[in-house]
Write a protein that holds these residues in place. Structure first.
Motif, mmCIF file in Angstrom:
data_model
loop_
_atom_site.group_PDB
_atom_site.id
_atom_site.type_symbol
_atom_site.label_atom_id
_atom_site.label_comp_id
_atom_site.label_asym_id
_atom_site.label_seq_id
_atom_site.Cartn_x
_atom_site.Cartn_y
_atom_site.Cartn_z
ATOM 1 N N ASP A 79 0.815 -1.270 0.022
ATOM 2 C CA ASP A 79 -0.020 0.078 0.069
ATOM 3 C C ASP A 79 0.918 1.280 -0.014
ATOM 4 O O ASP A 79 1.976 1.399 0.603
ATOM 5 N N ALA A 80 0.474 2.373 -0.775
ATOM 6 C CA ALA A 80 1.255 3.514 -0.902
ATOM 7 C C ALA A 80 1.284 4.213 0.501
ATOM 8 O O ALA A 80 2.091 5.011 0.680
ATOM 9 N N ARG A 81 0.322 4.080 1.502
ATOM 10 C CA ARG A 81 0.134 4.770 2.599
ATOM 11 C C ARG A 81 1.357 4.359 3.428
ATOM 12 O O ARG A 81 1.670 5.066 4.402
ATOM 13 N N LEU A 82 2.150 3.285 3.111
ATOM 14 C CA LEU A 82 3.261 2.930 3.950
ATOM 15 C C LEU A 82 4.161 3.936 3.974
ATOM 16 O O LEU A 82 5.147 4.088 4.944
ATOM 17 N N PHE A 83 4.436 4.702 2.883
ATOM 18 C CA PHE A 83 5.519 5.500 2.709
ATOM 19 C C PHE A 83 5.250 6.719 3.461
ATOM 20 O O PHE A 83 6.083 7.765 3.780
ATOM 21 N N ASN A 84 3.917 7.209 3.833
ATOM 22 C CA ASN A 84 3.766 8.281 4.612
ATOM 23 C C ASN A 84 3.423 8.220 5.828
ATOM 24 O O ASN A 84 2.617 8.788 6.711
ATOM 25 N N SER A 85 4.095 7.032 6.643
ATOM 26 C CA SER A 85 3.972 6.794 8.067
ATOM 27 C C SER A 85 4.643 7.846 9.181
ATOM 28 O O SER A 85 4.444 7.737 10.030
ATOM 29 N N GLY A 86 5.640 8.514 8.607
ATOM 30 C CA GLY A 86 6.268 9.282 9.419
ATOM 31 C C GLY A 86 5.767 10.783 9.973
ATOM 32 O O GLY A 86 4.712 11.087 8.984
ATOM 33 N N LYS A 87 6.094 11.007 10.890
ATOM 34 C CA LYS A 87 5.341 12.481 11.568
ATOM 35 C C LYS A 87 5.856 13.604 10.989
ATOM 36 O O LYS A 87 7.151 13.685 10.701
ATOM 37 N N ARG A 88 5.131 14.541 10.330
ATOM 38 C CA ARG A 88 5.478 15.736 9.682
ATOM 39 C C ARG A 88 5.491 16.548 10.873
ATOM 40 O O ARG A 88 4.675 16.872 11.658
ATOM 41 N N PHE A 89 6.482 17.743 11.166
ATOM 42 C CA PHE A 89 6.493 18.865 11.805
ATOM 43 C C PHE A 89 5.760 19.796 11.107
ATOM 44 O O PHE A 89 5.684 20.254 9.882
ATOM 45 N N SER A 90 4.880 20.291 12.193
ATOM 46 C CA SER A 90 4.214 21.584 11.620
ATOM 47 C C SER A 90 5.134 22.809 11.709
ATOM 48 O O SER A 90 6.060 23.097 12.372
ATOM 49 N N PHE A 91 4.500 23.751 11.003
ATOM 50 C CA PHE A 91 5.096 25.055 10.957
ATOM 51 C C PHE A 91 5.426 25.764 12.289
ATOM 52 O O PHE A 91 6.216 26.228 12.623
ATOM 53 N N GLY A 92 4.509 25.659 13.079
ATOM 54 C CA GLY A 92 4.517 26.225 14.368
ATOM 55 C C GLY A 92 5.409 25.479 15.483
ATOM 56 O O GLY A 92 6.167 26.075 16.174
ATOM 57 N N GLU A 93 5.559 24.070 15.059
ATOM 58 C CA GLU A 93 6.552 23.511 16.207
ATOM 59 C C GLU A 93 7.904 23.884 15.480
ATOM 60 O O GLU A 93 8.886 23.960 16.490
#
Length: 113
Positions: free
Chosen positions: A39-53
């Motif tokens: 499944d392609a969702r496997l590649f998007n499993s990492g947490k993204r930092f938001s601009f505020g963080e």
């Protein structure tokens, strides 16, 4: 004379080589997983930092560096050597600022969940 040119060349070529190998290997691995039906969702499993963080991290780091400069100046006025007082206090307070930002970001992420 030649070392003035060769050293930066080797440093930048090494960085480029590492980045090239990393991205090509990652691409080949992803293509192999897609061919096997992953499944392609496997590649998007990492947490993204938001601009505020990111802004919070930079703000607390800057505050820590500023406090470190002030403390270094006070230590220099107290008789400590400036070659020691400024770098030591800057690194100590910058580390404290990053540690505080880690705990604040963790607290914010727990409150969002």
């Amino acid at each position: 004379m030649a070392s003035d040119i060769l050293i930066p060349f080797f440093i930048f070529s090494s960085i480029f080589g590492i980045a090239y190998v990393y991205f090509t290997t990652r691409n080949k691995e992803r293509l192999a997983l897609i061919e096997k039906g992953a499944d392609a969702r496997l590649f998007n499993s990492g947490k993204r930092f938001s601009f505020g963080e990111i802004i919070l991290n930079l703000a607390l780091l800057s505050i820590g560096i500023g406090v470190g400069v002030l403390v270094g100046a006070m230590l220099e006025q107290g008789g400590m050597d400036s070659d020691v007082s400024f770098p030591a206090s800057i690194f100590i307070f910058a580390g404290i600022g990053l540690t505080v930002s880690f705990f604040v970001n963790r607290k914010l992420s727990q409150s969002e969940s």
